[in-house]
Design an enzyme around this catalytic site. Structure first.
Site, PDB file in Angstrom:
ATOM      1  N   ASP A   1       0.947  -0.795  12.585  1.00  0.00           N
ATOM      2  CA  ASP A   1       1.343  -1.453  11.337  1.00  0.00           C
ATOM      3  C   ASP A   1       1.656  -2.914  11.623  1.00  0.00           C
ATOM      4  OD1 ASP A   1       3.054  -2.518   9.207  1.00  0.00           O
ATOM      5  OD2 ASP A   1       2.940  -0.488   8.402  1.00  0.00           O
TER       6      ASP A   1
ATOM      7  N   THR B   1      -0.978   7.621  -1.147  1.00  0.00           N
ATOM      8  CA  THR B   1      -2.247   7.480  -1.897  1.00  0.00           C
ATOM      9  C   THR B   1      -3.140   6.386  -1.294  1.00  0.00           C
ATOM     10  OG1 THR B   1      -1.361   5.796  -3.368  1.00  0.00           O
ATOM     11  CG2 THR B   1      -1.049   8.094  -4.043  1.00  0.00           C
TER      12      THR B   1
ATOM     13  N   ARG C   1       0.855  -1.187   0.000  1.00  0.00           N
ATOM     14  CA  ARG C   1       0.000   0.000   0.000  1.00  0.00           C
ATOM     15  C   ARG C   1       0.890   1.235   0.000  1.00  0.00           C
ATOM     16  NH1 ARG C   1      -4.343   1.708   4.632  1.00  0.00           N
ATOM     17  NH2 ARG C   1      -2.458   2.150   5.790  1.00  0.00           N
TER      18      ARG C   1
ATOM     19  N   ASP D   1       5.063  -4.394  10.309  1.00  0.00           N
ATOM     20  CA  ASP D   1       6.218  -3.890  11.067  1.00  0.00           C
ATOM     21  C   ASP D   1       6.299  -4.547  12.435  1.00  0.00           C
ATOM     22  OD1 ASP D   1       7.057  -2.276   9.030  1.00  0.00           O
ATOM     23  OD2 ASP D   1       6.232  -0.424   9.872  1.00  0.00           O
TER      24      ASP D   1
HETATM   25  C1  PRP Z   1      -1.053  -3.633   5.181  1.00  0.00           C
HETATM   26  C2  PRP Z   1      -1.930  -4.809   5.554  1.00  0.00           C
HETATM   27  C3  PRP Z   1      -2.850  -4.926   4.382  1.00  0.00           C
HETATM   28  C4  PRP Z   1      -3.033  -3.476   3.975  1.00  0.00           C
HETATM   29  C5  PRP Z   1      -4.368  -3.020   4.450  1.00  0.00           C
HETATM   30  O1  PRP Z   1      -0.073  -4.035   4.294  1.00  0.00           O
HETATM   31  O2  PRP Z   1      -1.206  -5.992   5.792  1.00  0.00           O
HETATM   32  O3  PRP Z   1      -2.342  -5.675   3.308  1.00  0.00           O
HETATM   33  O4  PRP Z   1      -1.985  -2.727   4.626  1.00  0.00           O
HETATM   34  O5  PRP Z   1      -4.638  -1.727   4.025  1.00  0.00           O
HETATM   35  P1  PRP Z   1      -5.815  -1.371   3.026  1.00  0.00           P
HETATM   36  O6  PRP Z   1      -7.010  -2.152   3.454  1.00  0.00           O
HETATM   37  O7  PRP Z   1      -5.976   0.097   3.202  1.00  0.00           O
HETATM   38  O8  PRP Z   1      -5.369  -1.727   1.630  1.00  0.00           O
HETATM   39  P2  PRP Z   1       1.109  -3.073   3.797  1.00  0.00           P
HETATM   40  O9  PRP Z   1       0.758  -2.470   2.490  1.00  0.00           O
HETATM   41  O10 PRP Z   1       1.498  -2.139   4.901  1.00  0.00           O
HETATM   42  O11 PRP Z   1       2.273  -4.089   3.480  1.00  0.00           O
HETATM   43  P3  PRP Z   1       3.087  -5.089   4.440  1.00  0.00           P
HETATM   44  O12 PRP Z   1       2.158  -6.206   4.820  1.00  0.00           O
HETATM   45  O13 PRP Z   1       4.176  -5.543   3.541  1.00  0.00           O
HETATM   46  O14 PRP Z   1       3.574  -4.333   5.638  1.00  0.00           O
HETATM   47  N1  URA Z   2      -2.200  -1.646   7.620  1.00  0.00           N
HETATM   48  C1  URA Z   2      -1.771  -1.907   8.891  1.00  0.00           C
HETATM   49  O1  URA Z   2      -0.833  -2.689   9.088  1.00  0.00           O
HETATM   50  N2  URA Z   2      -2.409  -1.279   9.905  1.00  0.00           N
HETATM   51  C2  URA Z   2      -3.419  -0.420   9.727  1.00  0.00           C
HETATM   52  O2  URA Z   2      -3.965   0.115  10.710  1.00  0.00           O
HETATM   53  C3  URA Z   2      -3.845  -0.159   8.404  1.00  0.00           C
HETATM   54  C4  URA Z   2      -3.227  -0.799   7.373  1.00  0.00           C
END
Ligand code: PRP
Ligand code: URA
Length: 207
Positions: free
Chosen positions: A198, A107, A103, A201
């Site tokens: 997050d 944006t 994500r 993370d």
């Molecule tokens: C996070 C989470 C979802 C997404 C949710 O992933 O694990 O995939 O955000 O957000 P949304 O519903 O607004 O799309 P991220 O993009 O942070 O990647 P990661 O799992 O690699 O940390």
């Molecule tokens: N992705 C995450 O990991 N946490 C949030 O709260 C939203 C998106």
């Protein structure tokens, strides 16, 4: 069919509270995630097809059940990996595919960087992603999996925001969502409130 199941179980609530706690370190976070994923996966597999099978116990002949049909688990990288081990341990015959999505922090739009999935036709597909925030990532992943033949999809998540549930429901009303919590809202940078921060993370220690 109802498209959202919020798990109402004291153990799920207990595990989620510790996940939410900002003091929970990655090692503990991973262990809690795995235990909560077991609870979620049990609910997500509630309606798996099964057939009757004869079995001989030490006492007599009787009939039991055997799961019939393929199950494919697809974690959305990275954070979905935290939910995978519980599923492979519960369902040793599960097939596993991967969707890599990220994500954009400004944006909030997801982009795809990896896709490797087995044949999805005729399979029950468990899409694993702990956070359903705007819903953009989940909706995009579902689109990619439908293009690969998926017709029976469930999203297993830990925390869902109403915005994400609504978007997924509009774009993919056939996809059932199983979550441990439906939180209040998103904040102005797209994080779930109260949420847990997050997830990726906290799972992988990349702060
Ligand atoms: C996070 C989470 C979802 C997404 C949710 O992933 O694990 O995939 O955000 O957000 P949304 O519903 O607004 O799309 P991220 O993009 O942070 O990647 P990661 O799992 O690699 O940390
Ligand atoms: N992705 C995450 O990991 N946490 C949030 O709260 C939203 C998106």
């Amino acid at each position: 069919m109802e498209t959202l199941t919020v798990i109402d179980h004291p153990l799920a609530g207990h595990l989620l509270t510790e996940l939410r706690d900002a003091r929970t370190a990655p090692e503990r976070f991973r262990s809690l995630t795995k235990r909560l994923a077991t609870v979620l996966a049990l609910e997500a597999t509630r309606n798996l097809p099964w057939r009757e099978e004869a079995v001989t116990t030490p006492v007599t002949d009787t009939t039991g059940r055997r799961i019939a049909g393929r199950v494919v688990a697809v974690p959305i990288l990275r954070a979905g990996l935290g939910l995978l081990t519980a599923v492979t341990e519960l369902l040793p015959d599960v097939e596993v595919g991967y969707v890599g999505l990220e994500r954009d922090e400004s944006t909030l739009q997801p982009t795809s960087y990896y896709l490797k999935v087995p044949d999805l036709t005729d399979a029950t597909v468990l899409l694993l992603d702990p956070m359903l925030a705007t819903g953009g990532s989940a909706a995009f992943a579902v689109e990619l999996l439908k293009e690969r033949g998926a017709t029976d999809l469930q999203l297993v998540c830990v925390v869902a925001a109403p915005e994400g549930v609504a978007l997924l429901g509009e774009q993919h009303p056939d996809v059932h969502v199983i979550t441990a919590a439906l939180d209040a809202q998103l904040n102005d940078v797209g994080y779930i409130v109260p949420g847990l921060g997050d997830f990726g993370d906290r799972l992988f220690g990349t702060f």
